[in-house]
Structure formats: C-alpha cells, structure tokens
Design a protein around this motif. Structure first.
Motif, PDB file in Angstrom:
ATOM      1  N   SER A   1       0.824  -1.214   0.000  1.00  0.00           N
ATOM      2  CA  SER A   1       0.000   0.000   0.000  1.00  0.00           C
ATOM      3  C   SER A   1       0.857   1.262   0.000  1.00  0.00           C
ATOM      4  O   SER A   1       0.399   2.321  -0.440  1.00  0.00           O
ATOM      5  CB  SER A   1      -0.946   0.007   1.202  1.00  0.00           C
ATOM      6  OG  SER A   1      -0.251   0.294   2.392  1.00  0.00           O
TER       7      SER A   1
ATOM      8  N   ALA B   1       1.137   1.664  -3.720  1.00  0.00           N
ATOM      9  CA  ALA B   1      -0.159   1.829  -4.382  1.00  0.00           C
ATOM     10  C   ALA B   1      -0.825   3.146  -3.993  1.00  0.00           C
ATOM     11  O   ALA B   1      -1.451   3.808  -4.831  1.00  0.00           O
ATOM     12  CB  ALA B   1      -1.068   0.649  -4.044  1.00  0.00           C
TER      13      ALA B   1
ATOM     14  N   LYS C   1      -3.041   6.584  -6.024  1.00  0.00           N
ATOM     15  CA  LYS C   1      -4.488   6.526  -5.842  1.00  0.00           C
ATOM     16  C   LYS C   1      -5.025   7.807  -5.225  1.00  0.00           C
ATOM     17  O   LYS C   1      -4.297   8.548  -4.569  1.00  0.00           O
ATOM     18  CB  LYS C   1      -4.869   5.351  -4.919  1.00  0.00           C
ATOM     19  CG  LYS C   1      -4.764   3.999  -5.575  1.00  0.00           C
ATOM     20  CD  LYS C   1      -5.503   2.936  -4.805  1.00  0.00           C
ATOM     21  CE  LYS C   1      -4.773   2.590  -3.526  1.00  0.00           C
ATOM     22  NZ  LYS C   1      -5.334   1.448  -2.835  1.00  0.00           N
TER      23      LYS C   1
END
Length: 153
Positions: free
Chosen positions: A5, A8, A12
C-alpha cells in the motif's frame, strides 16, 4: 502488511501530483550533492572515483534504503565527512603504495561488518549517553578541514 500500500497509495485518490512533486524534489536534492561531491572526489582521487560513481552509488543506496528500511524519504548521498575521509584514505594509500580502489572495497566490507555487529548487539542504545556537543565538535573539525583546504587551493 502495509508494504504494497505504500506504493499503491502514491498513485491513488489524487495523490499522483503530490507524489510526483516529492519524487522531483528528492531527485534534485540527491543529484545536486552527488554532482558537487563527485567532482571533488574526482579531483582528490585522480579520477578513480568521480561524478558517475557518486551518482550511481547515491542511486543504488537510496533505492535499497527506501525498499528495505521503510523510510523512503531519507536523502542518501555523499557528505563532507565522507569527502574528508576519502581524501585522507587516498593519501594514505598513495603513501603506502597500495591500490586505492581495492583498499576502498576492503574498507567498505570492514565497515559493513562493524555496522552489522553494532546493529545485532543494539549498540545504538549507547547514543543516549552522548550529547550534541560531540556532534558539534565533529562538525567543527569538518569545517576546519574545508577552510584549510580553501586556503591551500
């Protein structure tokens, strides 16, 4: 559990612009001292270590540090103390008629061994017994080295 994460989340939810700004800032924050100290290393070591090697070392160490240490925003690179040490180490190798680059590799492996031993034994806990005065004295030493070098040059 949060490792993926970390990467990521950078792209995002509208974070891409902030991530790009951070990446560009860190790129220039890392490339500037690499260029400056690389040219100093090149001059001090008769081009055995130069700009290309300094940029490559900064990049490899920065990438490895960001992937394995969990602190991707730490700026890695050449510093004044490293330059002062390299100049003295190169002069010592010249005086003793030892090849500089192989000696530098062995010096790096020796330092890596001690770093691993200090990490394994949690010796960083000893730092609580030192004050900033020690750091200030060391900074003074590095400053004096550069000032004397400026008067000589």
């Amino acid at each position: 559990p949060w490792y993926l994460s970390d990467f990521a989340d950078a792209v995002k939810d509208g974070n891409a612009q902030i991530s790009l700004a951070s990446i560009l800032f860190l790129f220039f924050a890392c490339i500037s001292p690499a260029l400056a100290f690389g040219s100093l290393f090149s001059e001090a070591t008769e081009k055995q270590v130069g700009v290309v090697e300094t940029i490559l070392a900064t990049a490899v160490c920065g990438i490895m540090y960001s992937l394995f240490s969990g602190q991707p925003l730490c700026i890695m690179g050449a510093t004044g103390p490293e330059y002062a040490y390299t100049v003295v180490f190169y002069s010592l190798c010249e005086a003793l008629d030892i090849e500089f680059l192989p000696a530098r590799v062995w010096q790096g492996l020796w330092a890596a061994l001690f770093t691993a031993l200090l990490a394994i034994t949690d010796s960083c806990a000893l730092m609580s017994h030192f004050t900033r005065f020690v750091e200030d004295i060391f900074s003074l030493l590095i400053s004096v080295i550069f000032i004397i070098g400026a008067f000589r040059g």
